[in-house]
Structure formats: structure tokens, C-alpha cells
Design a protein around this motif. Structure first.
Motif, mmCIF file in Angstrom:
data_model
loop_
_atom_site.group_PDB
_atom_site.id
_atom_site.type_symbol
_atom_site.label_atom_id
_atom_site.label_comp_id
_atom_site.label_asym_id
_atom_site.label_seq_id
_atom_site.Cartn_x
_atom_site.Cartn_y
_atom_site.Cartn_z
ATOM 1 N N GLY A 1 -10.979 0.296 -2.880
ATOM 2 C CA GLY A 1 -10.059 0.025 -1.788
ATOM 3 C C GLY A 1 -9.278 1.247 -1.340
ATOM 4 O O GLY A 1 -9.263 2.280 -2.016
ATOM 5 N N ARG B 1 -5.756 3.271 -0.516
ATOM 6 C CA ARG B 1 -4.439 3.259 -1.147
ATOM 7 C C ARG B 1 -3.530 4.297 -0.522
ATOM 8 O O ARG B 1 -3.981 5.348 -0.072
ATOM 9 N N LEU C 1 -2.430 -5.278 -0.218
ATOM 10 C CA LEU C 1 -2.564 -5.656 1.185
ATOM 11 C C LEU C 1 -3.919 -6.344 1.332
ATOM 12 O O LEU C 1 -4.964 -5.691 1.327
ATOM 13 N N LEU C 2 -3.912 -7.667 1.429
ATOM 14 C CA LEU C 2 -5.149 -8.440 1.456
ATOM 15 C C LEU C 2 -5.544 -8.773 2.891
ATOM 16 O O LEU C 2 -4.744 -9.282 3.655
ATOM 17 N N HIS C 3 -6.797 -8.491 3.229
ATOM 18 C CA HIS C 3 -7.247 -8.701 4.608
ATOM 19 C C HIS C 3 -7.693 -10.133 4.845
ATOM 20 O O HIS C 3 -7.772 -10.950 3.923
ATOM 21 N N ILE D 1 -5.612 0.214 10.830
ATOM 22 C CA ILE D 1 -4.279 0.240 10.224
ATOM 23 C C ILE D 1 -3.364 0.943 11.217
ATOM 24 O O ILE D 1 -3.264 2.170 11.242
ATOM 25 N N ILE E 1 3.447 -0.721 5.929
ATOM 26 C CA ILE E 1 2.933 0.117 4.838
ATOM 27 C C ILE E 1 3.895 1.261 4.568
ATOM 28 O O ILE E 1 4.254 1.533 3.408
ATOM 29 N N ARG F 1 -5.175 -1.566 -0.448
ATOM 30 C CA ARG F 1 -5.950 -2.553 0.301
ATOM 31 C C ARG F 1 -7.304 -2.715 -0.381
ATOM 32 O O ARG F 1 -8.223 -1.930 -0.179
ATOM 33 N N ASP G 1 -11.069 -3.762 -1.288
ATOM 34 C CA ASP G 1 -12.252 -4.004 -0.463
ATOM 35 C C ASP G 1 -13.032 -5.159 -1.078
ATOM 36 O O ASP G 1 -13.878 -4.968 -1.947
#
Length: 242
Positions: free
Chosen positions: A138, A140, A154-156, A164, A172, A184, A186
């Protein structure tokens, strides 16, 4: 996808709490009743709502994410008949003939599972197995302020969070200046079903359910593995889909 309290298509919903259940895989578009699986949103509702209802209650599930509950009834017979009737009535409105001609089955009666419409995907409340690839791969952002207060995930949503910018970038940066590392994960770094965002269509409800429950399990794994390895984790957004 009907309830005496709420109704609507079986969309994915935001996950901000973690719960428990058992599962097995399969497809809900088969003509066999034992291949009907409860959707993620219906299972979530059943787990958190059914145990607290008064009177006699029943929960019916159909293919394609359709469901209905009946609560506060004077008898089990009335509760089961009402749930099945409401679920079937909703199912008949489907624009897909392969779903509209099917029948619903009972999932729960007075808090006891019937064995019908078994859950699919990783059980709610269970952490995913294997290395935490979503966290490792992910994006960072390290804290810019003095001191270190923890890590914020940070979950999508259903699809990837490609950009972003704007308000998200501002948040953020706010947390970074407050001493947080922002990560975040992945969730696509691991094998998963095809993405089914929004309405699941004729045959997408099982894939949609498994993906959602996988993402909950991935987050639980990250939190579980954080003990002694990742500074205190906080969650900013849940996986969701509209």
C-alpha cells in the motif's frame, strides 16, 4: 432485499465494525435452493438485528441478494409465512427472469439458523490468512509533525482510490501534521473475485459478498498483526460501495 424496516438492492455497505459468522463458497444463480447464499448486507443485518428483536421472528433469503425479515409476530408460523411471502414478492419484481421465477428459503427462525442460504466468503470477524500484502504494497505517508501518535488506515471503496487530491489530500496532511503515519492498503494485492460495484446484476451477488468480506478480513489481519509491529492503528474510512 426487503425488510419491514428497510428495503433496497443488495449494495455493498460501509464496514466500520467487525463481526462473526461461518461460510462456504458457491453460486446463488443455480436453480437449486441449497445454492442460495445470503448476501453480505443481509447477513450483517441478521447478525446485528435479529438477536435483539421481540416476539417471533423469521428471516428469508432469495437468490440475487433478495431478502426479507418478519419480526414481532405472535407465532413462528406467522413469522415464517410473512418473511417468505415478503421475500418472494420482492423477488418477483426482479428484471431478471432467472431470479424472478425462483423461491426464497428461510435463513433464521427466532435466532436459530435453518441451514438454508448459507453464508459465502471469509466469515465476518475472521482475519485473513497469509502475509499482509495489502499493507506491505500500500501507499504510505509519514508524519510531518513532531512525535509519533500511531498509524491511520485509509480504506478505499469498491473500486480503487486512484486520485489523492482535494479534501482527501487535506485530511491526509492534517493527520500527518498531527503525528500519524497514513497508510492506504492495496486490497487488490491478493487474489479476489471479479469486482461487482453497485447493483450486483443477475449473477454477481456472491462475488460482491466475498469481496466485501475479504476486505473486512484483510483489515482485521492488519489490525491483528499491528500488535508490537505497527504503532497504534486508527481507521479513517471503511470499504464501501454505492
Amino acid at each position: 432485499m426487503y425488510s419491514e424496516r428497510l428495503s433496497g438492492p443488495g449494495f455493498l455497505f460501509c464496514i466500520i465494525i467487525f463481526i462473526l459468522m461461518l461460510t462456504r463458497e458457491g453460486v446463488a444463480e443455480s436453480p437449486l435452493d441449497d445454492d442460495i447464499h445470503i448476501s453480505a448486507i443481509a447477513e450483517f443485518y441478521a447478525i446485528h438485528t435479529c438477536p435483539h428483536l421481540k416476539g417471533h421472528n423469521a428471516f428469508a433469503v432469495g437468490p440475487g441478494g433478495y431478502w426479507a425479515d418478519s419480526f414481532g409476530k405472535p407465532s413462528i408460523n406467522t413469522a415464517t409465512k410473512t418473511a417468505l411471502k415478503s421475500c418472494t414478492a420482492a423477488l418477483r419484481t426482479s428484471s431478471y427472469k432467472s431470479l424472478a421465477r425462483r423461491e426464497c428459503v428461510l435463513f433464521d427462525i427466532d435466532g436459530k439458523r435453518t441451514g438454508g442460504a448459507t453464508p459465502t466468503g471469509i466469515p465476518f470477524g475472521t482475519a485473513a490468512k497469509g502475509p499482509d500484502l495489502p499493507y506491505e504494497k500500500g501507499d504510505r505517508w509519514e508524519p510531518t509533525g513532531t512525535g509519533r501518535r500511531g498509524t491511520l488506515l485509509l480504506l478505499h471503496g469498491c473500486n480503487r482510490l486512484d486520485s489523492i487530491d482535494g479534501w482527501l489530500r487535506s485530511w491526509i496532511n492534517f493527520y500527518r501534521t498531527s503525528g500519524f503515519r497514513v497508510v492506504r492498503p492495496d486490497s487488490f494485492a491478493e487474489p479476489h473475485d471479479r469486482e461487482v460495484c453497485g447493483h450486483p446484476g443477475e449473477d454477481g451477488i456472491d462475488a460482491q459478498t466475498r469481496n466485501l468480506k475479504l476486505r473486512v478480513a484483510q483489515t482485521l489481519r492488519t489490525i491483528a498483526s499491528s500488535v508490537g509491529a505497527i504503532p497504534q492503528i486508527r481507521q479513517s474510512q471503511g470499504h464501501c460501495c454505492s
